[in-house]
Enzyme design. Structure first.
Site, PDB file in Angstrom:
ATOM      1  N   ALA A 149      -6.647   1.478  -5.316  1.00 39.11           N
ATOM      2  CA  ALA A 149      -7.289   2.377  -6.269  1.00 39.11           C
ATOM      3  C   ALA A 149      -7.525   3.725  -5.603  1.00 39.11           C
ATOM      4  CB  ALA A 149      -8.640   1.804  -6.723  1.00 39.11           C
ATOM      5  N   GLU A 150      -7.679   4.731  -6.428  1.00 39.71           N
ATOM      6  CA  GLU A 150      -8.347   5.950  -5.982  1.00 39.71           C
ATOM      7  C   GLU A 150      -9.824   5.634  -6.122  1.00 39.71           C
ATOM      8  OE1 GLU A 150      -7.336   8.711  -4.651  1.00 39.71           O
ATOM      9  OE2 GLU A 150      -5.203   8.238  -4.765  1.00 39.71           O
ATOM     10  N   ASP A 178       0.841  -1.208   0.000  1.00 41.92           N
ATOM     11  CA  ASP A 178       0.000   0.000   0.000  1.00 41.92           C
ATOM     12  C   ASP A 178       0.873   1.254   0.000  1.00 41.92           C
ATOM     13  OD1 ASP A 178      -3.248   0.339   1.084  1.00 41.92           O
ATOM     14  OD2 ASP A 178      -1.961   2.113   0.925  1.00 41.92           O
ATOM     15  N   VAL A 218     -26.824  15.148   2.811  1.00 40.74           N
ATOM     16  CA  VAL A 218     -27.518  14.233   1.901  1.00 40.74           C
ATOM     17  C   VAL A 218     -27.597  14.926   0.547  1.00 40.74           C
ATOM     18  CG1 VAL A 218     -29.708  13.068   1.416  1.00 40.74           C
ATOM     19  CG2 VAL A 218     -28.881  13.229   3.784  1.00 40.74           C
ATOM     20  N   TYR A 219     -27.029  14.274  -0.490  1.00 45.21           N
ATOM     21  CA  TYR A 219     -27.039  14.869  -1.834  1.00 45.21           C
ATOM     22  C   TYR A 219     -28.454  14.956  -2.390  1.00 45.21           C
ATOM     23  CZ  TYR A 219     -21.968  14.585  -2.575  1.00 45.21           C
ATOM     24  OH  TYR A 219     -20.617  14.763  -2.511  1.00 45.21           O
ATOM     25  N   LYS A 254     -11.852   2.749 -13.669  1.00 45.70           N
ATOM     26  CA  LYS A 254     -12.021   1.338 -13.268  1.00 45.70           C
ATOM     27  C   LYS A 254     -12.377   0.491 -14.500  1.00 45.70           C
ATOM     28  CE  LYS A 254     -11.868  -0.296  -9.689  1.00 45.70           C
ATOM     29  NZ  LYS A 254     -10.742  -0.860  -8.895  1.00 45.70           N
ATOM     30  N   THR A 257     -15.840  -2.455  -9.721  1.00 47.63           N
ATOM     31  CA  THR A 257     -17.055  -1.854  -9.171  1.00 47.63           C
ATOM     32  C   THR A 257     -18.247  -2.000 -10.116  1.00 47.63           C
ATOM     33  OG1 THR A 257     -18.035   0.283  -8.613  1.00 47.63           O
ATOM     34  CG2 THR A 257     -16.183   0.342 -10.110  1.00 47.63           C
ATOM     35  N   ASP A 258     -19.449  -1.949  -9.558  1.00 43.92           N
ATOM     36  CA  ASP A 258     -20.656  -1.962 -10.397  1.00 43.92           C
ATOM     37  C   ASP A 258     -20.826  -0.636 -11.136  1.00 43.92           C
ATOM     38  OD1 ASP A 258     -21.337  -0.363  -8.199  1.00 43.92           O
ATOM     39  OD2 ASP A 258     -23.141  -1.493  -7.675  1.00 43.92           O
ATOM     40  N   GLU A 259     -20.044   0.389 -10.724  1.00 40.59           N
ATOM     41  CA  GLU A 259     -20.215   1.706 -11.342  1.00 40.59           C
ATOM     42  C   GLU A 259     -19.780   1.714 -12.812  1.00 40.59           C
ATOM     43  OE1 GLU A 259     -19.250   5.125  -8.990  1.00 40.59           O
ATOM     44  OE2 GLU A 259     -19.379   3.987  -7.127  1.00 40.59           O
ATOM     45  N   TYR A 298     -13.901   8.343 -12.088  1.00 45.19           N
ATOM     46  CA  TYR A 298     -13.602   7.148 -11.286  1.00 45.19           C
ATOM     47  C   TYR A 298     -14.039   5.884 -12.017  1.00 45.19           C
ATOM     48  CZ  TYR A 298     -14.511   3.430  -7.910  1.00 45.19           C
ATOM     49  OH  TYR A 298     -14.579   2.195  -7.292  1.00 45.19           O
ATOM     50  N   ALA A 322     -14.843   5.417 -15.087  1.00 38.38           N
ATOM     51  CA  ALA A 322     -14.179   5.230 -16.381  1.00 38.38           C
ATOM     52  C   ALA A 322     -12.783   4.638 -16.176  1.00 38.38           C
ATOM     53  CB  ALA A 322     -14.094   6.562 -17.118  1.00 38.38           C
ATOM     54  N   ILE A 361       1.831   1.124  -6.503  1.00 39.91           N
ATOM     55  CA  ILE A 361       1.685   0.081  -7.533  1.00 39.91           C
ATOM     56  C   ILE A 361       2.198   0.552  -8.897  1.00 39.91           C
ATOM     57  CG2 ILE A 361      -0.197  -1.243  -6.471  1.00 39.91           C
ATOM     58  CD1 ILE A 361      -2.139   0.235  -8.402  1.00 39.91           C
ATOM     59  N   HIS A 407     -24.330  12.610 -10.919  1.00 43.34           N
ATOM     60  CA  HIS A 407     -24.581  11.597  -9.879  1.00 43.34           C
ATOM     61  C   HIS A 407     -25.463  10.475 -10.433  1.00 43.34           C
ATOM     62  CE1 HIS A 407     -25.534  11.176  -5.281  1.00 43.34           C
ATOM     63  NE2 HIS A 407     -24.982  10.106  -5.816  1.00 43.34           N
TER      64      HIS A 407
HETATM   65  P1  NAD Z   1      -9.999   2.776  -0.271  1.00 39.27           P
HETATM   66  O1  NAD Z   1      -9.940   4.123  -0.929  1.00 39.27           O
HETATM   67  O2  NAD Z   1     -10.541   2.674   1.112  1.00 39.27           O
HETATM   68  O3  NAD Z   1      -8.541   2.138  -0.223  1.00 39.27           O
HETATM   69  C1  NAD Z   1      -7.666   2.191  -1.303  1.00 39.27           C
HETATM   70  C2  NAD Z   1      -6.272   1.818  -0.792  1.00 39.27           C
HETATM   71  O4  NAD Z   1      -5.383   1.808  -1.917  1.00 39.27           O
HETATM   72  C3  NAD Z   1      -5.715   2.805   0.235  1.00 39.27           C
HETATM   73  O5  NAD Z   1      -5.151   2.102   1.323  1.00 39.27           O
HETATM   74  C4  NAD Z   1      -4.637   3.552  -0.534  1.00 39.27           C
HETATM   75  O6  NAD Z   1      -3.562   3.973   0.288  1.00 39.27           O
HETATM   76  C5  NAD Z   1      -4.203   2.505  -1.535  1.00 39.27           C
HETATM   77  N1  NAD Z   1      -3.645   3.105  -2.762  1.00 39.27           N
HETATM   78  C6  NAD Z   1      -4.182   4.131  -3.474  1.00 39.27           C
HETATM   79  N2  NAD Z   1      -3.376   4.406  -4.516  1.00 39.27           N
HETATM   80  C7  NAD Z   1      -2.332   3.539  -4.448  1.00 39.27           C
HETATM   81  C8  NAD Z   1      -1.186   3.326  -5.254  1.00 39.27           C
HETATM   82  N3  NAD Z   1      -0.961   4.060  -6.340  1.00 39.27           N
HETATM   83  N4  NAD Z   1      -0.326   2.336  -4.907  1.00 39.27           N
HETATM   84  C9  NAD Z   1      -0.566   1.576  -3.806  1.00 39.27           C
HETATM   85  N5  NAD Z   1      -1.636   1.745  -3.004  1.00 39.27           N
HETATM   86  C10 NAD Z   1      -2.508   2.715  -3.326  1.00 39.27           C
HETATM   87  O7  NAD Z   1     -10.787   1.850  -1.289  1.00 39.27           O
HETATM   88  P2  NAD Z   1     -11.795   0.645  -0.956  1.00 39.27           P
HETATM   89  O8  NAD Z   1     -13.119   1.214  -0.667  1.00 39.27           O
HETATM   90  O9  NAD Z   1     -11.145  -0.268   0.009  1.00 39.27           O
HETATM   91  O10 NAD Z   1     -11.874  -0.046  -2.385  1.00 39.27           O
HETATM   92  C11 NAD Z   1     -10.992  -1.113  -2.730  1.00 39.27           C
HETATM   93  C12 NAD Z   1     -11.277  -1.539  -4.155  1.00 39.27           C
HETATM   94  O11 NAD Z   1     -12.631  -1.957  -4.262  1.00 39.27           O
HETATM   95  C13 NAD Z   1     -11.099  -0.414  -5.164  1.00 39.27           C
HETATM   96  O12 NAD Z   1     -10.482  -0.956  -6.309  1.00 39.27           O
HETATM   97  C14 NAD Z   1     -12.513   0.040  -5.478  1.00 39.27           C
HETATM   98  O13 NAD Z   1     -12.607   0.520  -6.808  1.00 39.27           O
HETATM   99  C15 NAD Z   1     -13.273  -1.258  -5.305  1.00 39.27           C
HETATM  100  N6  NAD Z   1     -14.691  -1.069  -4.907  1.00 39.27           N
HETATM  101  C16 NAD Z   1     -14.996  -0.467  -3.712  1.00 39.27           C
HETATM  102  C17 NAD Z   1     -16.326  -0.329  -3.330  1.00 39.27           C
HETATM  103  C18 NAD Z   1     -16.718   0.275  -1.998  1.00 39.27           C
HETATM  104  O14 NAD Z   1     -17.909   0.327  -1.705  1.00 39.27           O
HETATM  105  N7  NAD Z   1     -15.774   0.726  -1.181  1.00 39.27           N
HETATM  106  C19 NAD Z   1     -17.336  -0.774  -4.180  1.00 39.27           C
HETATM  107  C20 NAD Z   1     -16.990  -1.362  -5.387  1.00 39.27           C
HETATM  108  C21 NAD Z   1     -15.659  -1.523  -5.727  1.00 39.27           C
END
Ligand code: NAD
Length: 351
Positions: free
Chosen positions: A85-86, A35, A217-218, A165, A135-137, A161, A163, A62, A309
């Protein structure tokens, strides 16, 4: 046979829950928790595992291909579970560049390192797996009454975001078809549970109620999401790793659609009930409405909707349910109670 996992984004919300889940479910497996510790990463989420000889933490990005390659080779990684991910849609609207960098370029750097490690000259690693968490998005927004997203659904991402993913999903697919990398992908709905950074709806509401701050609330709060308890998501990924077909995508959902306003109201009700029955809470959280006998509902504040949104997401999880025997264990009521209890018991983490 034990595995050696590289879990990216392991200090984030779902990644950290996954590391806890996997360590308990597969105690002989080794895990490299990788991470970059962006604003969303919190190493404290892995604190209780820090003495485990089977867990190694690597603080790196990464996008750093050389570092990823080194780590994969040093630890003889045979399984990547890619969460990094972001992930916050609002941030992708104000600053999309980092989303392209991490979600697209970063995923590609991992895929390249996995290919080099597992399929490089004289280094064929049978049974390797690259699991990509999406993601489902990526499917866009659903109309009222439309059936949930299924795996063959057309991709129609609407935010930078989603796009980014979607682009990463396509790269994962391409590495399978072009190079034979053994990949699986899961697209899941909104997760909730412990270790969730308080910028997202459920932890934001919980912590704002405890601090006596507004609950934003949006729009009119009618946007609908399909909520999945994070541990159920982790079990779904486990099933895909164990029995999923290489090259396939699985949608993981909670069969649990709620609009945002109803969730906020439900959280207010649960919190009001907690304060009414536990006098210690009033001492610990004196700014919360419940500490002075008021209702958390008073904190609900409607704010301007965000650009683009999506109105509704819902998952059709039929494929993983019928094919791999998946079923979520938590109802929304039990999952939310566990989540609330976790935030009440772990104030230091979210403070
Ligand atoms: P999060 O934002 O809580 O955590 C992301 C983590 O990735 C953080 O610890 C961050 O430090 C790390 N990170 C970010 N950029 C990095 C980089 N360049 N190199 C290494 N580490 C990096 O995200 P989350 O909610 O835990 O989501 C995890 C995954 O699940 C994501 O890929 C997201 O798209 C997917 N997802 C999440 C949800 C949700 O409801 N949270 C829903 C669908 C999909």
């Amino acid at each position: 046979m034990s595995r050696s996992l590289l879990v990216t984004g392991a200090a984030g919300f779902i990644g950290a829950n996954f590391v806890h889940y996997w360590s308990a479910a597969h105690p002989r497996d080794r895990i490299v928790a990788y991470d970059a510790l962006t604003y969303a990463g919190n190493l404290a989420s892995l604190n209780s595992l820090r003495n485990s000889p089977l867990l190694t933490f690597v603080h790196a990005n990464i996008c750093d291909y050389d570092r990823v390659l080194q780590v994969m080779q040093d630890h003889a990684v045979d399984t990547v579970v890619h969460f990094a991910a972001e992930s916050h849609v609002d941030r992708s609207i104000t600053g999309p560049d980092e989303f392209i960098q991490t979600n697209v370029v970063g995923t590609h750097s991992l895929l390249k390192a996995a290919r080099e490690t597992w399929l490089g000259p004289q280094r064929e690693v049978p049974g390797h797996r690259f699991h990509h968490v999406s993601t489902d998005e990526v499917y866009g927004s659903l109309a009222p009454g439309a059936p949930g997203f299924h795996e063959e659904q057309k991709y129609e991402p609407n935010s930078p975001y989603s796009a980014s993913k979607a682009a990463s999903d396509h790269l994962v697919r391409a590495y399978h078809h072009t190079y034979g990398l053994q990949v699986t992908t899961s697209n899941c709905s909104n997760n909730y549970g412990p270790y969730h950074f308080p910028e997202k709806l459920i932890p934001l509401c919980i912590t704002n109620i405890l601090r006596g701050l507004p609950l934003p609330v949006y729009g009119d709060g009618s946007n609908i999401r399909d909520w999945l308890y994070v541990e159920d998501h982790c079990r779904g990924i486990d099933l895909v790793l164990a029995h999923g077909e290489v090259g396939q995508t699985y949608n993981i959902g909670g069969n649990n659609e709620w609009n945002n306003l109803d969730i906020v109201k439900l959280l207010c009700d649960l919190m009001d009930a907690h304060f009414a029955t536990d006098p210690v809470l009033a001492e610990r959280f004196s700014a919360a409405p419940g500490a002075t006998g008021k209702s958390a509902h008073d904190l609900i504040t409607f704010v301007e909707d965000r650009a683009g949104h999506d109105w509704r997401y819902a998952i059709d999880a039929g494929k993983i349910m019928a094919g791999l025997g998946y079923a979520p264990r938590e109802s929304f009521e039990t999952g939310l109670r566990r989540t609330l209890d976790w935030y009440l018991g772990n104030e230091r983490w979210w403070q």
